[in-house]
Enzyme design. Sequence first.
Site, PDB file in Angstrom:
ATOM      1  N   HIS A 132      10.987  -6.016  -0.085  1.00 41.02           N
ATOM      2  CA  HIS A 132      12.154  -6.669  -0.761  1.00 41.02           C
ATOM      3  C   HIS A 132      13.080  -6.075  -0.710  1.00 41.02           C
ATOM      4  O   HIS A 132      13.818  -5.372  -1.102  1.00 41.02           O
ATOM      5  CB  HIS A 132      11.994  -6.028  -2.262  1.00 41.02           C
ATOM      6  CG  HIS A 132      10.490  -6.668  -3.018  1.00 41.02           C
ATOM      7  ND1 HIS A 132      10.795  -7.838  -3.747  1.00 41.02           N
ATOM      8  CD2 HIS A 132       9.230  -6.424  -3.402  1.00 41.02           C
ATOM      9  CE1 HIS A 132       9.775  -8.544  -4.427  1.00 41.02           C
ATOM     10  NE2 HIS A 132       8.842  -7.239  -3.586  1.00 41.02           N
ATOM     11  N   ASP A 186       5.823  -2.826  -4.022  1.00 43.60           N
ATOM     12  CA  ASP A 186       5.051  -3.910  -4.316  1.00 43.60           C
ATOM     13  C   ASP A 186       5.391  -5.404  -3.402  1.00 43.60           C
ATOM     14  O   ASP A 186       6.255  -5.597  -2.391  1.00 43.60           O
ATOM     15  CB  ASP A 186       6.166  -5.067  -5.814  1.00 43.60           C
ATOM     16  CG  ASP A 186       7.378  -5.165  -5.804  1.00 43.60           C
ATOM     17  OD1 ASP A 186       8.222  -4.079  -5.371  1.00 43.60           O
ATOM     18  OD2 ASP A 186       8.178  -5.859  -6.354  1.00 43.60           O
ATOM     19  N   GLU A 187       4.356  -5.737  -3.348  1.00 47.43           N
ATOM     20  CA  GLU A 187       4.178  -7.662  -2.693  1.00 47.43           C
ATOM     21  C   GLU A 187       4.832  -6.996  -0.986  1.00 47.43           C
ATOM     22  O   GLU A 187       5.418  -8.031  -0.621  1.00 47.43           O
ATOM     23  CB  GLU A 187       5.183  -7.982  -3.772  1.00 47.43           C
ATOM     24  CG  GLU A 187       5.296  -8.078  -4.731  1.00 47.43           C
ATOM     25  CD  GLU A 187       5.844  -9.383  -5.329  1.00 47.43           C
ATOM     26  OE1 GLU A 187       4.806 -10.503  -5.968  1.00 47.43           O
ATOM     27  OE2 GLU A 187       7.388  -9.310  -5.085  1.00 47.43           O
ATOM     28  N   ALA A 188       4.265  -6.085  -0.273  1.00 46.34           N
ATOM     29  CA  ALA A 188       5.221  -5.709   0.944  1.00 46.34           C
ATOM     30  C   ALA A 188       3.935  -6.858   2.328  1.00 46.34           C
ATOM     31  O   ALA A 188       3.561  -6.028   3.046  1.00 46.34           O
ATOM     32  CB  ALA A 188       5.008  -4.137   1.374  1.00 46.34           C
TER      33      ALA A 188
END
Length: 531
Positions: free
Chosen positions: A279, A342-344
């Site tokens: 992100h 998150d969401e790496a």
Amino acid sequence: MRRRHTTTRLLAIAALALPLTLSAAPAVATPSTPARQLTDVIPVPVDTRPDARAAFRLSPLTVIRTAPGSSAAWQVGRQLADTLRPATGYPLPVLPVPSTPLPEIALVLGEADHRVGQEGYQLDVTRRGVTIRATTPAGLFAGTQTLRQLLPADIEAPTRQRTTWTIPGGRIIDYPRFAYRGAMLDLARHFHTVDEITAYVDLISQYKINYLHLHLTDDQGWRIQIDSWPRLTTVGGGPGTGVDGVGPGYLTKADYQAVVAYAAARHVTIVPEIDMPGHTNAAQSTYPELNCDGVAPPPRTDIAVGYSSLCINDELTYRFVEDVIRELAAITPGPYLHIGGDEAHATTDEDYRTFMNRVLPLVSKYGKRASGWNEIAQADPPADAVAQFWGTGTTNADLVDAVTRGTKVIMSPANKSYLDMKYDATTRLGLRWAGLIEVSDAYGWDPATRVTGVGESAVLGVEAPLWSETLRSLDDIEYMAFPRLPAIAELGWSTTTSHDWESFRTRLGEQAPRWRLQQVNFYPSPQVPWI
Ligand code: TNX
């Protein structure tokens, strides 16, 4: 700020104000709404003892008396006066004195029932007045928010109303189930201004929310000034940033500090988030050196996730991260600094652990407690770190392992507490990847039984995140947050034994006239008996 007045001088001021207001008082007072009860409050109080003979009526003579010597208590009193003056038209002087002969709302530090702890309060209503007792100014503030809801809804009117301002008699002893009761705004996908953020603070603090998490950076924008990397804001938060390129803007450090101070005055602590190692496209498209190949990717204004990653094996990455953490920690008085995580999906598992195990200690180095999305449990978070659960399921082995090692958890299950999910298939705003969330869904879960192996003692609290891919204005924010935010607030404050959908939806329906007067753009859910 501390102001000193002598008792006699303040009483003289009050006495001077009286003849004027008495002559201006309504000749005939007619109650406009049915009498309220001590339980007609969100979040519902822990313990209420009504006394039908003890109702108190605000009058032009009423004074607000605050604990002498406490500027924080006086500040709570002043805010209460600011809230009650427009609709009543009464002077309501705020007097930091030990006693008065007048009918009073007294804000007392100490002498409360021991159960109230650090954030609770005891509220007594007798014919002579109201006394709120608490251990801390935060507890007094919570008590004043209850008092506000115990008054007729017209109290929220911006101009003088002709009604009787009756407060039901009896005693409330009230305190939170969880220490952390949070809301979140996403400034990255669409920037929200200082005015919008502070307006949201006003709304959430009415429901005893005490943390506001600000998601300050993401692929589509960087929204906080960092002096050592100045282009993050001018480019990363500049023209053309945000989803569809229409949400530019950023907080200067002065803006951020103004938000922190405004929130603190309402007993809300700001939790800033810098999302990493994914992100991060806004930073990486601004500074080519933050990319492994030294080439800046183009800015992104779509809503895809999981494609960006900081360069894990480059020392410059850690200089960047440390600069950001150091500068942000220096302007953040609250205990937490959120590092995302998150969401790496563009970072390998091994690189993710390497990165987090270097960055988590940096947060401690600058005096803050790290929080992060639940993925941080895959690394080795220090015992004081906090993991924010955002899954839609009821199991998470990494999280349970971390809990065994002492990690505390903030519960924000996406299919229950995400305020950016649509209410139903027709909702114009919002997303639906975690499902549709009607009011009964937002209310219908228990933070201490949601994830197997993460029980009451491991739960620090709850949070209601509001992601801004589809939101622009304060009207949009309000529409998604109300009425679900009050549902999450009640889960965070009230006891499990008082959890009751029928009671909740009735009390929620009674909030509508208040929201109309406050011009809150709420979703009129068909599940709620709105009045
Ligand atoms: C998932 S929840 C995200 C965000 C999105 C959100 C939209 C989480 C930790 N990451 O990047 O904005 O879904 O609902």
